[in-house]
Design an enzyme around this catalytic site. Structure first.
Site, PDB file in Angstrom:
ATOM      1  N   CYS A  71       0.805  -1.226   0.000  1.00  0.00           N
ATOM      2  CA  CYS A  71       0.000   0.000   0.000  1.00  0.00           C
ATOM      3  C   CYS A  71       0.838   1.276   0.000  1.00  0.00           C
ATOM      4  O   CYS A  71       0.312   2.357  -0.230  1.00  0.00           O
ATOM      5  CB  CYS A  71      -0.964   0.009   1.183  1.00  0.00           C
ATOM      6  N   HIS A 107      -2.333  10.705  15.843  1.00  0.00           N
ATOM      7  CA  HIS A 107      -2.862  10.046  14.642  1.00  0.00           C
ATOM      8  C   HIS A 107      -1.817   9.080  14.086  1.00  0.00           C
ATOM      9  O   HIS A 107      -0.674   9.471  13.831  1.00  0.00           O
ATOM     10  CB  HIS A 107      -3.221  11.101  13.592  1.00  0.00           C
ATOM     11  N   HIS A 110      -5.000   4.605   9.383  1.00  0.00           N
ATOM     12  CA  HIS A 110      -6.336   4.007   9.297  1.00  0.00           C
ATOM     13  C   HIS A 110      -6.218   2.488   9.292  1.00  0.00           C
ATOM     14  O   HIS A 110      -5.175   1.943   8.927  1.00  0.00           O
ATOM     15  CB  HIS A 110      -7.051   4.494   8.036  1.00  0.00           C
ATOM     16  N   ASP A 113     -10.326  -3.659   7.235  1.00  0.00           N
ATOM     17  CA  ASP A 113     -10.589  -5.067   7.509  1.00  0.00           C
ATOM     18  C   ASP A 113     -11.178  -5.755   6.287  1.00  0.00           C
ATOM     19  O   ASP A 113     -11.824  -5.122   5.446  1.00  0.00           O
ATOM     20  CB  ASP A 113     -11.568  -5.200   8.692  1.00  0.00           C
ATOM     21  N   ARG A 124      -5.612  -4.656   8.151  1.00  0.00           N
ATOM     22  CA  ARG A 124      -4.415  -3.904   7.766  1.00  0.00           C
ATOM     23  C   ARG A 124      -4.422  -2.562   8.464  1.00  0.00           C
ATOM     24  O   ARG A 124      -5.241  -1.697   8.170  1.00  0.00           O
ATOM     25  CB  ARG A 124      -4.366  -3.702   6.247  1.00  0.00           C
ATOM     26  N   CYS A 126      -2.775   0.629   8.414  1.00  0.00           N
ATOM     27  CA  CYS A 126      -1.979   1.415   7.476  1.00  0.00           C
ATOM     28  C   CYS A 126      -1.462   2.628   8.267  1.00  0.00           C
ATOM     29  O   CYS A 126      -2.218   3.539   8.577  1.00  0.00           O
ATOM     30  CB  CYS A 126      -2.876   1.826   6.322  1.00  0.00           C
TER      31      CYS A 126
END
Length: 139
Positions: A71, A107, A110, A113, A124, A126
């Site tokens: 990703c 933060h 994100h 699923d 995942r 990310c």
């Protein structure tokens, strides 16, 4: 007492601005995102160690849960229990799940699923490299 302020959800923004580099502040405190493929941990796959919050140092992910999702950001299939909070994120005109450090609220990125990755959780996380630091295991 060392005189260092406690770094948690009650830490004032002016303290975060002094502690973090501008790009770290943008991601951790302003929910920014680093460009895909640019983070220092995107392609790092250590054998042992832990990834901690770059803001407060709380352990978040073990090295064994990091995987190559393709990703462009570091991806983890699970987190250390109690270390990550999840929040609904409706920005960008879609529903996503934001992940933040449970201690300082920084933060991280994100979580997604059900994407079909061959991991134990099919989840995942990310994560922005600017949100984390790697600490090798003591050998």
């Amino acid at each position: 007492m060392s005189g260092e302020p406690t770094l948690d959800k009650s830490t004032p923004e002016n303290v975060w601005k002094q502690k973090l580099r501008p790009e770290e502040y943008h991601v951790l405190r302003q929910k920014g995102t680093e460009r895909p493929g640019t983070g220092e941990y995107n392609k790092l796959y250590p054998e042992d160690g832990v990834f901690v919050c770059r803001g407060c140092g709380q352990p978040l992910y073990t090295a064994e849960t990091k995987f190559n999702s393709g990703c462009g950001w570091p991806a983890f299939y699970d987190f250390i229990p109690g270390s990550v909070d999840k929040h609904e994120d409706l920005t960008l005109g879609m529903r996503r799940v934001e992940i933040t450090c449970s201690k300082c609220g920084g933060h991280l990125g994100h979580v997604f699923d059900g994407e079909g990755f061959p991991t134990p959780t099919d989840s995942r996380h990310c994560v922005n490299s600017l949100s984390i630091k790697f600490q090798p295991a003591n050998k």
